[in-house]
Motif scaffolding. Sequence first.
Motif, short mmCIF file in Angstrom:
data_model
loop_
_atom_site.label_atom_id
_atom_site.label_comp_id
_atom_site.label_asym_id
_atom_site.label_seq_id
_atom_site.Cartn_x
_atom_site.Cartn_y
_atom_site.Cartn_z
N GLY A 97 -2.74 -72.02 3.98
CA GLY A 97 -3.79 -71.43 4.80
C GLY A 97 -5.06 -71.19 4.01
O GLY A 97 -6.18 -71.42 4.51
N THR A 99 -0.83 -72.05 9.61
CA THR A 99 0.12 -72.57 8.62
C THR A 99 1.46 -71.85 8.66
O THR A 99 2.49 -72.43 8.27
CB THR A 99 -0.46 -72.46 7.20
OG1 THR A 99 -0.82 -71.10 6.93
CG2 THR A 99 -1.69 -73.35 7.07
N SER A 100 1.49 -70.61 9.12
CA SER A 100 2.74 -69.85 9.11
C SER A 100 3.42 -69.78 10.47
O SER A 100 4.63 -69.52 10.55
CB SER A 100 2.49 -68.42 8.63
OG SER A 100 1.75 -67.69 9.61
N ALA A 155 3.09 -71.16 2.89
CA ALA A 155 2.21 -71.11 4.05
C ALA A 155 0.91 -70.38 3.72
O ALA A 155 -0.17 -70.74 4.21
CB ALA A 155 2.92 -70.43 5.22
N GLU A 213 -6.48 -69.21 9.85
CA GLU A 213 -5.85 -70.31 9.12
C GLU A 213 -4.41 -69.96 8.75
O GLU A 213 -3.53 -70.82 8.78
CB GLU A 213 -6.65 -70.63 7.85
CG GLU A 213 -8.10 -71.03 8.10
CD GLU A 213 -8.23 -72.20 9.06
OE1 GLU A 213 -7.40 -73.14 8.98
OE2 GLU A 213 -9.16 -72.18 9.89
N LEU A 214 -4.15 -68.70 8.41
CA LEU A 214 -2.80 -68.30 8.06
C LEU A 214 -1.87 -68.33 9.27
O LEU A 214 -0.68 -68.65 9.15
CB LEU A 214 -2.81 -66.90 7.43
CG LEU A 214 -3.53 -66.78 6.08
CD1 LEU A 214 -3.54 -65.33 5.63
CD2 LEU A 214 -2.88 -67.67 5.02
N GLU A 215 -2.39 -68.02 10.44
CA GLU A 215 -1.58 -68.10 11.65
C GLU A 215 -1.17 -69.55 11.93
O GLU A 215 -0.03 -69.82 12.35
CB GLU A 215 -2.34 -67.52 12.83
CG GLU A 215 -2.46 -66.01 12.80
CD GLU A 215 -3.14 -65.43 14.04
OE1 GLU A 215 -2.91 -64.24 14.32
OE2 GLU A 215 -3.89 -66.18 14.71
N TYR A 255 -8.75 -72.82 4.56
CA TYR A 255 -9.90 -71.91 4.67
C TYR A 255 -11.03 -72.37 3.76
O TYR A 255 -12.20 -72.41 4.16
CB TYR A 255 -9.40 -70.51 4.31
CG TYR A 255 -10.41 -69.42 4.11
CD1 TYR A 255 -10.95 -68.73 5.19
CD2 TYR A 255 -10.78 -69.02 2.82
CE1 TYR A 255 -11.84 -67.69 5.00
CE2 TYR A 255 -11.66 -67.97 2.62
CZ TYR A 255 -12.19 -67.31 3.72
OH TYR A 255 -13.06 -66.26 3.52
#
Length: 846
Positions: free
Chosen positions: A407, A432-433, A403, A428-430, A411
């Motif tokens: 992300g 994908t994860s 993830a 972006e990490l929120e 990005y």
Amino acid sequence: MPGDNLTRVEAQERRALVSVDSYDVTLDLTTGAEVFRSTTTVRFSATAGASTFIDAFTRTVHSIELNGAAVDTSAADGVRIRLDDLAEDNVLTVVADAEYTNSGEGLHRFVDPVDNEVYLYSQFEVPDSRRVFAVFEQPDLKATFRFTVTAPAAWEVVSNQPVESRTAGEGNSSTWVFKTTPRISSYITAIVAGPYAKVESELASRDGRTIPLGIYSRKSLSQHLDADYIFDITRKGFAYYEEKFDYAYPFEKYDQLFVPEFNAGAMENAGAITFTETYVFRSKVTDAIKERRVVTILHELAHMWFGDLVTMKWWNDLWLNESFAEWASTISTANATEWTEAWTTFQAMEKSWAYRQDQLPSTHPVVATINDLEDVQVNFDGITYAKGGSVLKQLVAWVGEDAFFAGVAAYFKKHAWGNTELKDLLAELEITSGRTLTEWSKLWLETAGVNTLRPSFETDDSGNFTSFAVLQSAAPDYPTIRPHRLAIGLYDLRGGKLVRSHRVELDVDGERTEVPELVGMARPDLVLINDDDLAYAKIRLDDDSLSVAIEHLKEIESPLARALVWGSVWDSTRDAETAASDYVKLVLGNIATETESTTIRTTLSQLLLVARQYVAPADRAKTIEKVGSDLWSLAQLAKPGSDAQFQFVKFFAQIASIGDHVSALRGLLDGTVVLKGLTIDTDLGWELLEGLVLNGAATSVDIDAALEKDNTANGAQAAARARATFATSEAKVAAFNSLVDSDELPNAIVRNTALGYQHVNDPSSLEAVVDKYFAALNDLWKSRSYHIAETLIVGLYPAPLASQSLVDATKAWLAANPDVPALRRLVTENLAGVERALAAQAADVR
């Protein structure tokens, strides 16, 4: 410092007024040894009628033209050029003479003593492209750059882009025109010029392009360049990053240039990375240095995406730029190269740096407040690099590696060629994860300080745990208690090995976390909190585990577990919880069979500091003697030709202190003492000579003779260090005066002189410079460039004295000088080191 600061407020105000389209920079490098001609044409839009400034460090401004009209050169003050009554679309041309430097900032000029050839290279991060051309010097005013350079025809000239054309000029000159760059920030532009030797190759990018590769070094070093290996690591890095980032390499070529007198390890100029030429190995180096070079190569390559393709808006996100490259280079080193124990190296080197920095009075949140350029300069520290990298490692574990990479890939695609803030990556990490990262960011990025974790348990008469908990504490000034994901390892002595018999992984939160899974289990010989190094925290061993570690650390099979124990005892020694003499016993009893080169290097460096500054003063001389004698014995017993043998000899030379040590050093140097497998090459010879100088067993004549045999830049630096090592008050004062009374010495000589100045066994020779040091501080800060000033303020501080009188003198200066924050920070950090040494000395007496 000169009046060259730029505040964040000024940058924000300028960004609101100005948007830059392009720079056309023409440099003439044939105008002499002091200055070069710089002609800059900038095309930019602005709020009509507004006024602003452009940055330009100049000796002389010959002409300024704005929108076809001449501007009086009085608008330039040598640092900035005032621009008034701007149009919506503007064309500015500035013709000026700019100065070469010898400080590693701007356009550095070096003359090779071997052949008198001239070499130039640029170093622009943070604010030094303005030393070469007129520029809006802030990262969020991106533009395209087109460089034209006139230089001697025999030279190589390199910039960010491939050469578009080259034409012969007058005399023996040529003019190189480089292709226009994509939109990038000014601090990653580059000019490197001189008669560099070049090795060429290429690779295939994932999008089908052929990427030209080049490796450059000075002619006099080129026979030592292992270009094939560097190309191999580069190809592995390209393949790893292009897959994981799901984004092809964003530039047209990839040159790696090893340049003289570089201040740092490397710099991520787009497509034209500069490295310290200490990574060109003319003599044998430790495996630790070899591995560090690999990590550095991959660190700079990661920046091509994270930092160059997508760039921070302002320097408060410098940490993210560097931390990402630290994490990415470590995981790629571990997964894509032969250096599979890279995370052990990260723990031994990077995390120890982070913990040390995070306990200084100057510690700060990972996301630091950056008010101006001086704040940026002092924040190139262990928080920005090592703690940030450690925290990112935790973030990867929190969101999941797949993830995280997904992300990051999103990005890059979303923000290519733009500027961002931390929130853009977290968004972006929120996605994908599926995790919310607001609270994580608040606890880990917006608060300072490092937590300490220690085991607390009780056992019954059978030796089984009846309770087990992890206790968490925080420094009083930084009281944040954080959540940690960590493992606890139980280790038992079996068949001559200290092996892990059980492991439990859990979340730790709050000041006390119960571990019911361990209740009822037999108490092991050693309990290791944070086994596998999942968490960022200092860890403690219980008393019995510490006793076992002192006797049996060498019998732990896992290099990472050993590194964690080494680090734990080092931390508790620094915190005056473990006696310094116990740390000496731990190291001397267990280092012989350590397999990881960086662990050896880091641990022996700490051992020498403990012997000289942390043990009780009454025991200092005998401890130094024992450390020297034991290191010499370890060298004689080590496997011939091994990295351990090599390191034991190097550190023995640093701390030799008695007649028998001198005899061994002299014998190694003249060949009458031979260690099988050990070659006394040029650089090791200098280290042995320095050990003789330290003990009054060599003279200036000996140094001169060695320099005559090694009339190179490396030789000059080693000679400067050796001359400053003479253990007399007169020699220390002379070294001090050579650096303070003149600003003509280049950065590498300054740095090495300061190293020799601090190289003492008996620190009393430094008492003569205490008053001189404090008297010189303000003038040094005002008159020298940042990197030189920092080197002098840290390097000339007589820290080895480690005395209350030095503490008192330092506090008196701080009380009298409240108004220079960046300078005060450096002095305060110096003071903290001495206060920690005094606490350790007191603990060692008990």
